[in-house]
Design an enzyme around this catalytic site. Sequence first.
Site, short mmCIF file in Angstrom:
data_model
loop_
_atom_site.label_atom_id
_atom_site.label_comp_id
_atom_site.label_asym_id
_atom_site.label_seq_id
_atom_site.Cartn_x
_atom_site.Cartn_y
_atom_site.Cartn_z
N SER A 43 -43.68 -25.45 -14.98
CA SER A 43 -44.27 -26.23 -16.07
C SER A 43 -44.83 -25.33 -17.17
CB SER A 43 -45.31 -27.21 -15.51
OG SER A 43 -45.52 -28.23 -16.44
N ASP B 2 -39.09 -27.00 -14.04
CA ASP B 2 -39.63 -28.13 -14.80
C ASP B 2 -40.48 -27.62 -15.97
OD1 ASP B 2 -40.73 -31.38 -13.55
OD2 ASP B 2 -39.00 -30.75 -14.74
N HIS C 30 -42.62 -34.21 -11.21
CA HIS C 30 -43.18 -32.92 -11.63
C HIS C 30 -43.85 -32.19 -10.47
CE1 HIS C 30 -43.97 -30.18 -14.80
NE2 HIS C 30 -45.27 -30.31 -14.77
C1 71H Z 1 -55.51 -36.19 -16.55
C2 71H Z 1 -55.09 -34.77 -16.45
N1 71H Z 1 -54.09 -34.43 -17.46
C3 71H Z 1 -54.43 -33.03 -17.84
C4 71H Z 1 -53.75 -32.57 -19.07
C5 71H Z 1 -52.67 -34.49 -16.94
C6 71H Z 1 -52.61 -33.95 -15.48
N2 71H Z 1 -51.23 -33.65 -15.06
C7 71H Z 1 -50.61 -34.55 -14.08
C8 71H Z 1 -51.20 -34.25 -12.70
C9 71H Z 1 -51.43 -32.90 -12.02
C10 71H Z 1 -51.81 -33.99 -11.08
C11 71H Z 1 -52.36 -33.93 -9.69
C12 71H Z 1 -52.63 -32.72 -9.09
C13 71H Z 1 -53.17 -32.69 -7.82
C14 71H Z 1 -53.46 -33.90 -7.17
C15 71H Z 1 -54.04 -33.86 -5.79
F1 71H Z 1 -54.63 -35.01 -5.51
F2 71H Z 1 -53.05 -33.67 -4.93
F3 71H Z 1 -54.92 -32.87 -5.72
C16 71H Z 1 -53.19 -35.12 -7.77
C17 71H Z 1 -52.63 -35.16 -9.06
C18 71H Z 1 -52.56 -34.63 -12.25
C19 71H Z 1 -50.56 -34.75 -11.44
C20 71H Z 1 -50.58 -32.56 -15.56
O1 71H Z 1 -51.15 -31.80 -16.32
C21 71H Z 1 -49.12 -32.27 -15.17
N3 71H Z 1 -48.85 -30.87 -15.58
C22 71H Z 1 -49.03 -29.84 -14.70
S1 71H Z 1 -49.55 -30.16 -13.14
C23 71H Z 1 -49.68 -28.56 -12.32
C24 71H Z 1 -50.59 -28.67 -11.17
C25 71H Z 1 -51.95 -28.84 -11.38
C26 71H Z 1 -52.80 -29.01 -10.31
C27 71H Z 1 -52.28 -29.02 -9.02
F4 71H Z 1 -53.11 -29.15 -8.00
C28 71H Z 1 -50.93 -28.81 -8.79
C29 71H Z 1 -50.09 -28.66 -9.87
N4 71H Z 1 -48.80 -28.57 -15.03
C30 71H Z 1 -48.41 -28.24 -16.30
O2 71H Z 1 -48.20 -27.05 -16.60
C31 71H Z 1 -48.24 -29.30 -17.23
C32 71H Z 1 -48.48 -30.60 -16.87
C33 71H Z 1 -48.27 -31.48 -17.96
C34 71H Z 1 -47.89 -30.71 -19.04
C35 71H Z 1 -47.85 -29.28 -18.66
#
Ligand code: 71H
Length: 402
Positions: free
Chosen positions: A246, A269, A324
């Site tokens: 990402s 991704d 993702h």
């Molecule tokens: C409202 C928050 N809002 C912030 C901007 C969007 C939040 N979001 C979607 C999420 C990460 C999610 C997640 C994690 C972990 C649990 C758990 F419950 F398992 F812990 C649940 C739910 C919340 C799915 C993303 O940011 C997606 N994303 C990610 S997620 C990378 C990641 C982060 C934390 C982790 F533990 C594992 C992986 N990396 C990127 O580089 C980019 C994006 C979007 C564009 C660029």
Amino acid sequence: AMGNTCSNLGIPPAKGPHPVGCTDFMMDHTEKGSFFRLYYPCQESEKAEKPDWVPCREYFNGLADFMKINRSLSERIFNYLFGSFKIPAYMDAPFRCNGKCPVVIFSHGLGAFRTLYSAICAELASQGFIVASVEHRDQSASATYYFREKTESEKAKGNSPKTPDSSPDDMVREWIYYRALQHGESEFPLRNKQVKQRADECILALDKLAEINSGTPMQNVLQTQFDWTTLENSMDMCRIAVMGHSFGGATVIEALCKEVKFKCGIALDAWMHPLDDEIFPRVKQPIFFINSEKFQWAGNISRMKKLDSAVIQRKMITIRGTVHQSFPDFTFLTGNWIGKLMKLKGEIDPELAIDLSNKASLAFLQRHLGLERNFNQWDPLIDGEDTNLIQGTNVTVLQSAI
Ligand SMILES: CCN(CC)CCN(C[C@]12C[C@](c3ccc(C(F)(F)F)cc3)(C1)C2)C(=O)Cn1c(SCc2ccc(F)cc2)nc(=O)c2c1C=CC2
């Protein structure tokens, strides 16, 4: 013990011939230093422990900030759901590999940190790679820390109760938490600054590995039991790749542009938004885009297509039924319905998805690092030749957008 109800949850063990060790490295006492988790082929050693997947509770606090949920509630939930998981690797096990190991630098996504991609990193290490999973200090990680020297007044308080964490005596552990976009703040300037810092941190980690490989005595601020001198002359510094998920995928492109020692890149991704279009013509190395089916959109794909080249190998596949979060470890750690509800799982079995991604990655690495292994058996996956793969993308990109 507390923890998941279904017994079969957990990060899948690596499939390669080598047992996997892991250890942590932090250079010097500033946030400018390098901090990474190293995964490597190790000696069989039953006595070594498997480390906790999340090293300390502050990471859960950072994760709560990132997900904009209350810290104390979420810390208990995360700890209950994920606190008991172990990494499929042996902490500080002695390094062992015949011949020199190729090297991969791994860059985590927004809101992640260095331990969350252990299924991918451990698999590569079991196949004979040395993998450094960097922890970025650009405030894109949920949390990270560095040690700084105690000030005179802190030292004067000297006999403060021994700090519970294992920090060295005259050091203080300083935490850096995720920096959310301020209200009304435009995203690109922040993300572009961060992606440049992230690329520099990947290059710095590579430079540290090169020093370790040349036998330069290492100062590791973390007091681990790992003997870094065993890594002298262990790495093939001509066979180096950069990989990331990402935001870490964008970091791959930026790092390839800045450092020709990275012979190729694998972007899982990728989120292309942080990148300047003007760097695209300057990237000369092969790139492999491995995409999920649900995350991508036309604007993002059209940025990837700008890197298409007739002369440099640029490949793209999409794994059917993935989301993702099919790449980070969370996808293995919850039951089906929670996983699907929180978009941590797609339709496809998470272990099958990561297996396809890992095998396609190994085939691409063999091809562009000139490895003499049997990873070419998975060459068809690079061209999407599998029922669970799509060659290129499922996203329709309007001709004008390319
Ligand atoms: C409202 C928050 N809002 C912030 C901007 C969007 C939040 N979001 C979607 C999420 C990460 C999610 C997640 C994690 C972990 C649990 C758990 F419950 F398992 F812990 C649940 C739910 C919340 C799915 C993303 O940011 C997606 N994303 C990610 S997620 C990378 C990641 C982060 C934390 C982790 F533990 C594992 C992986 N990396 C990127 O580089 C980019 C994006 C979007 C564009 C660029």
